[in-house]
Design an enzyme around this catalytic site. Structure first.
Site, mmCIF file in Angstrom:
data_model
loop_
_atom_site.group_PDB
_atom_site.id
_atom_site.type_symbol
_atom_site.label_atom_id
_atom_site.label_comp_id
_atom_site.label_asym_id
_atom_site.label_seq_id
_atom_site.Cartn_x
_atom_site.Cartn_y
_atom_site.Cartn_z
ATOM 1 N N HIS A 61 0.842 -1.201 0.000
ATOM 2 C CA HIS A 61 0.000 0.000 0.000
ATOM 3 C C HIS A 61 0.873 1.246 0.000
ATOM 4 C CE1 HIS A 61 -4.142 -1.656 1.440
ATOM 5 N NE2 HIS A 61 -3.652 -2.309 0.404
ATOM 6 N N TYR A 85 -9.180 5.213 7.678
ATOM 7 C CA TYR A 85 -9.398 5.528 9.092
ATOM 8 C C TYR A 85 -10.442 6.641 9.126
ATOM 9 C CZ TYR A 85 -5.017 3.110 10.325
ATOM 10 O OH TYR A 85 -4.026 2.169 10.518
ATOM 11 N N PRO A 131 -4.405 -0.063 18.876
ATOM 12 C CA PRO A 131 -4.128 -0.518 17.505
ATOM 13 C C PRO A 131 -4.213 0.577 16.441
ATOM 14 C CG PRO A 131 -6.272 -1.317 18.241
ATOM 15 C CD PRO A 131 -5.625 -0.684 19.428
ATOM 16 N N LYS A 136 0.979 -0.363 15.261
ATOM 17 C CA LYS A 136 2.380 -0.468 15.681
ATOM 18 C C LYS A 136 2.709 -1.718 16.502
ATOM 19 C CE LYS A 136 4.006 3.124 13.823
ATOM 20 N NZ LYS A 136 4.358 2.670 12.511
ATOM 21 N N TYR A 147 4.159 6.298 10.398
ATOM 22 C CA TYR A 147 3.241 5.205 10.040
ATOM 23 C C TYR A 147 3.965 4.114 9.244
ATOM 24 C CZ TYR A 147 -1.089 2.817 8.802
ATOM 25 O OH TYR A 147 -2.077 1.859 8.662
#
Ligand code: RFL
Ligand code: PHB
Length: 386
Positions: A72, A200, A292, A296, A384
């Protein structure tokens, strides 16, 4: 019986540590309370940082991941009616890999079977002893017999509830903790994902996440109350709530079906310090928990055991304790960065029970900063992607 390193726990941290030690010619025995099918049945993390992917490739464990995993190049974040894409390649020149924790664990188990590494499953009452002196050992029960395993070092990779951290005298350990007043209700479904990348979403009703395991299998979450009963969430209720939170355009593309797994996980931030007590080390969830939201947890477990394996390798190969002496401080730097990021993403995107309109506006301002400031988006993307 005797071995060089006893590893407690056959989750990703324990299995990967066993693999790295084997590559360095160090013998380890893994003691696991559950059976292999139980370990493989746990649906957990799905996102591998670039560094985790590189490591798995470097040590010859990436073959299936490179074929079946999904690379991704970005992620989407939605806030009420605004949906933004963050292009990791453009922002920081890296990407993440979508490959489930279950698959990583399976690859590690297969590799361990391949080199004949010993894993003792269904080991009860595993207890570390005498790790403050030169001759530590571990005891466990199996089939009514108590076994005694002598070793040089003990690695506690036994998760948040395991015996390793609990064996440390209270005066020698500090812990730092935040619990959040909500959990995530997760559903796995045999349907193609709603979008090519993760979404998200922050909505007045609460957070939602659209993730995936493969082009035909999706993983979705909605924020829920801590005391909610999973039985009260029918599939229909879950899909309705998810649709509401992800915005009209995504909702129109959502393909629903019967859930093949449904569970609630609480959210928590936790760090134990230090990570070394004489000849006992803590790694992975045994040492820290992150909510979550930042994806990580698994990646931190990987970075802990990489640092620990390097230290132990240095100890045996060069007769130098410098690496293991430095393990705690080295790993904790990265752990606290991940704690900060996971807390920040959680705080920006979730609905808190006593939240004021002022705080909702602040959340919006955080989101707008990511939209309007390239350095802010780069900072997010850098952490990220790992
Ligand atoms: P694990 O995977 O918990 O493995 C620990 C192992 O130790 C064993 N054990 C014992 N063995 C012997 N004797 C005892 N007395 C023992 N007690 C426990 C356990 O059976 C187990 O096999 O820890 P590890 O290896 O440190 O790996 C960490 C990751 O599993 C964890 O950080 C992530 O999965 C966290 N996490 C998630 N992370 C993400 O990045 N994204 C997610 O979506 C995500 N979802 C989750 C999660 C963790 C969850 N937990 C802990 C309940 C969802 C859940 C439900
Ligand atoms: C998942 O796919 O389970 C997942 C992905 C990203 C997260 C958490 C969980 O932040």
């Amino acid at each position: 019986m005797r071995t060089q390193v006893v590893i407690i726990g056959a989750g990703p941290a324990g299995l990967l540590l066993g693999h790295l030690l084997h590559r360095a010619g160090i013998e380890a025995v893994i003691l696991e309370q559950r059976g292999p099918d139980y370990v493989l049945g746990r649906v957990r993390a799905g996102v591998l940082e670039a560094g985790t992917r590189d490591l798995l490739n470097k040590i010859g464990l990436g073959t299936r991941m490179e074929v079946e995993g999904l690379v991704h190049d970005g992620v989407e974040i939605a806030f009420d009616d605004t949906r933004l894409r963050f292009d990791f390649r453009d922002l920081v020149g890296r990407a993440v890999m979508i490959y489930g924790q279950t698959e990583v664990t399976r690859d590690l188990m297969d590799a361990r079977a391949g080199f004949g590494g010993r894993t003792i499953y269904d080991a009860d009452s595993v207890t570390p002893h005498d790790f403050d002196g030169p001759k530590p050992y571990v005891t466990y029960h199996q089939n009514g017999i108590t076994h005694h395993l002598d070793c040089d070092f003990i690695a506690g990779c036994d998760g948040y509830h395991g015996p390793s951290r609990q064996a440390v005298p209270a005066a020698s350990i500090s812990s730092f903790e935040r619990t959040y007043p909500f959990g995530w209700l997760g559903v796995l479904v045999e349907k193609p994902p709603v979008a090519p990348e993760l979404i998200y979403a922050s909505h007045q009703n609460g957070f939602a996440l659209c993730s995936m395991r493969s082009p035909t299998r999706s993983r979705y979450y909605v924020q829920c109350g801590l005391d909610e009963d999973v039985g009260a969430w029918s599939d229909e209720r879950f899909w309705e709530e998810l649709r509401r939170r992800i915005g009209a355009e995504a909702a129109d593309n959502l393909q629903t079906g019967p859930s093949i797994e449904k569970s609630i996980a609480p959210l928590r931030s936790f760090v134990a310090e230090p990570l070394r007590f004489g000849r006992l080390f803590l790694a992975g969830d045994a040492a820290h928990i992150v909510p979550p939201t930042g994806a990580k947890g698994l990646n931190l477990a990987v970075s802990d055991v990489s640092i620990l394996a390097a230290g132990l390798t240095e100890f045996y190969a060069d007769h130098s304790a410098a690496g293991i002496d430095h393990y705690s401080a080295h790993a904790l730097r990265r752990i606290w960065q991940a704690e900060r990021f996971s807390w920040w993403m959680t705080t920006m995107l979730h609905r808190f029970p006593d939240m004021s309109t002022f705080e909702r506006r602040l959340q919006r301002a955080e989101f707008d900063l990511l939209r309007d400031s390239r350095p802010a988006a780069q900072a997010m993307a850098a952490v990220y992607t790992g």
